[in-house]
Design a protein around this motif. Structure first.
Motif, mmCIF file in Angstrom:
data_model
loop_
_atom_site.group_PDB
_atom_site.id
_atom_site.type_symbol
_atom_site.label_atom_id
_atom_site.label_comp_id
_atom_site.label_asym_id
_atom_site.label_seq_id
_atom_site.Cartn_x
_atom_site.Cartn_y
_atom_site.Cartn_z
ATOM 1 N N ASP A 295 -40.564 -50.419 45.279
ATOM 2 C CA ASP A 295 -40.639 -51.560 44.149
ATOM 3 C C ASP A 295 -40.799 -52.856 44.754
ATOM 4 O O ASP A 295 -41.625 -53.746 44.006
ATOM 5 C CB ASP A 295 -39.816 -51.664 43.118
ATOM 6 C CG ASP A 295 -38.135 -52.045 43.906
ATOM 7 O OD1 ASP A 295 -37.865 -51.791 45.024
ATOM 8 O OD2 ASP A 295 -37.203 -52.483 43.246
ATOM 9 N N GLN A 298 -44.693 -53.282 45.591
ATOM 10 C CA GLN A 298 -45.340 -53.319 44.330
ATOM 11 C C GLN A 298 -45.383 -54.867 43.919
ATOM 12 O O GLN A 298 -46.263 -55.304 43.223
ATOM 13 C CB GLN A 298 -44.961 -52.070 43.261
ATOM 14 C CG GLN A 298 -45.242 -50.921 43.666
ATOM 15 C CD GLN A 298 -44.582 -49.866 42.906
ATOM 16 O OE1 GLN A 298 -43.576 -50.076 42.023
ATOM 17 N NE2 GLN A 298 -45.111 -48.734 42.561
ATOM 18 N N HIS A 299 -44.026 -55.390 43.832
ATOM 19 C CA HIS A 299 -43.862 -56.619 43.252
ATOM 20 C C HIS A 299 -44.705 -57.658 43.985
ATOM 21 O O HIS A 299 -45.445 -58.648 43.513
ATOM 22 C CB HIS A 299 -42.502 -57.026 42.920
ATOM 23 C CG HIS A 299 -41.771 -56.369 41.987
ATOM 24 N ND1 HIS A 299 -41.514 -57.187 40.923
ATOM 25 C CD2 HIS A 299 -41.051 -55.279 41.747
ATOM 26 C CE1 HIS A 299 -40.872 -56.394 39.727
ATOM 27 N NE2 HIS A 299 -40.564 -55.263 40.380
ATOM 28 N N ASP A 337 -36.275 -58.089 43.245
ATOM 29 C CA ASP A 337 -37.466 -58.033 42.860
ATOM 30 C C ASP A 337 -38.242 -59.389 42.541
ATOM 31 O O ASP A 337 -39.338 -59.643 43.134
ATOM 32 C CB ASP A 337 -37.673 -57.339 41.383
ATOM 33 C CG ASP A 337 -37.352 -55.694 41.571
ATOM 34 O OD1 ASP A 337 -37.457 -55.396 42.551
ATOM 35 O OD2 ASP A 337 -36.787 -55.339 40.660
#
Length: 422
Positions: A295, A298-299, A337
């Motif tokens: 993640d 991706q962020h 994130d």
């Protein structure tokens, strides 16, 4: 025949003189408006609601949107700040819409800001408003002349397709002291044309080159090891450095980031940025990692792509909005994130801020050995907070407690090698 040539010559000279006057009077080192406009979570939600209002009307039906002065300011500033640090002040007065606009310009020797103001109104009982007053800086221009020049600039540039799509469905605009009422009619054909134009870009030769580079990286990757995001970005930016000059470095960086984002985020990339389908081979696909987490990669690259495509302020706001949404019905609010979002935003800004900055990033990224060079370790930050937990600890994103962690993240990013190199 000589008379015709004289008319054309005088007309051209007049347009050149007008252009020179616009630059001389409109460009300044001082903004008429403060361009430090900030996007709050509620602002974004309201702006999106306003901009999607027309979607409630079905094709081949007549619809009406009523916008208050507050709505107009919010939606217009949201749209304008997707592309540059700018500000708009809109006022409804005497049945006219008054605009004051300040736009930040690329680096130049004349000035940092373009300041213009104009009014739109329905003179002579016309259904659609026209320009009734136009000023560039302190210079007041005849309204008809300004309208003529603006119309010709739009119609003979790449803006023409946007102009047609935006204005064709509008049938009438009524302005009073409290609101602007827009009546529109969109048939199925118009909607299809708009969708195709706004969401489909023809794959460029440059994009295909970067996608081929990614395919080569994937083919050589050892499946026994995690695929680091650095394993993708380092060779891609090395290629960008080889392909670039100051003239095309920004566009090469954009294309490189889009290609990597399309691979890492796959469907999300095409949905969010209207990117064309990937040309990567249909072979083995590996997830990219940062600090052993998919993640985070991706962020990071997603925010970099948004920033390269639109604006860093928008990318940061989108990241915060996503985390707040996760706190309600997702995996919970995560500062981890958010740190990846912020780092990706900084990366995208550096990649596209100026030709010099673009080349500097290319050279630095071509030499990186580890993702810690562009993404500081965020794993000690709070995450997985429900909405109740977040409100209990931080209240809102405007609170001092929230801002303290946000500033800590910013400081860590600034200290990362890629962003503090001279």
């Amino acid at each position: 025949m000589k008379t015709v040539w004289k008319i054309l010559l005088y007309g051209l000279a007049g347009l050149l003189l007008l252009g020179a006057m616009l630059v001389f009077f409109g460009v300044n080192d001082k903004p008429d408006l403060d361009v430090g406009w900030s996007l709050a979570h509620d602002d974004i939600a309201r702006a999106k609601t306003i901009l999607h209002e027309g979607a409630k009307t079905r094709p081949d039906e007549i619809g009406t949107i009523e916008l208050t002065e507050s709505d107009l300011n919010l939606a217009t500033n949201y749209l304008l700040n997707r592309y540059s640090k700018s500000a708009v002040k809109i006022e409804l007065k005497n049945n006219k819409v008054r605009f004051t606009v300040t736009m930040t310009l690329p680096e130049n020797s004349l000035g940092q800001y373009l300041n213009i103001s104009f009014r739109l109104g329905n003179d002579n009982d016309t259904e659609l408003p026209g320009i009734t007053k136009f000023k560039v800086g302190k210079l007041l221009l005849p309204a008809k002349l300004a309208a003529f020049v603006i119309d010709n600039v739009i119609r003979h540039s790449s803006l023409n397709q946007y102009f047609i799509l935006a204005t064709r469905p509008i049938k009438a605009v009524q302005i009073d002291e409290k609101k602007v009422a827009i009546t529109y009619f969109s048939n199925q054909e118009t909607l299809i044309q708009a969708r195709n134009f706004l969401t489909n870009r023809s794959p460029s030769p440059a994009l295909a080159i970067y996608q081929q580079k990614l395919a080569e990286i994937i083919d050589r990757h050892d499946p026994e090891w995690r695929l680091s995001l650095a394993d993708l970005l380092q060779p891609v930016f090395e290629l960008a450095y080889q392909r670039s000059t100051l003239d095309n470095a920004i566009e090469e960086n954009r294309t490189a980031i889009f290609a990597v984002n399309d691979y890492v985020n796959k469907k999300e990339a095409r949905k969010l940025l209207a990117a064309p389908a990937s040309r990567l081979s249909a072979g083995q696909q590996y997830s990219a990692f940062l600090y052993k987490r998919i993640d985070l990669a991706q962020h990071f690259i997603g925010s970099a792509a948004i920033t390269a495509s639109v604006n860093g302020q928008v990318a940061q706001a989108v990241g915060e909005e996503k985390e707040l949404s996760d706190a309600v019905d997702g995996s919970g609010f995560s500062f981890i994130d958010l740190a990846a979002d912020k780092a990706g935003t900084r990366f995208g800004e550096m990649a596209t801020a100026s030709p010099e900055s673009a080349r500097k990033l290319q050279k630095a990224m071509a030499q990186v050995k580890d993702y810690r060079d562009f993404m500081p370790d965020p794993r000690d930050l709070p995450e997985k907070m429900s909405e109740a937990d977040f409100k209990s600890r931080f209240g809102s994103i405007e609170s001092p407690a929230y801002q303290e962690i946000s500033k800590l993240i910013d400081a860590r990013i600034t200290a990362a090698p890629i962003y503090n190199r001279e």
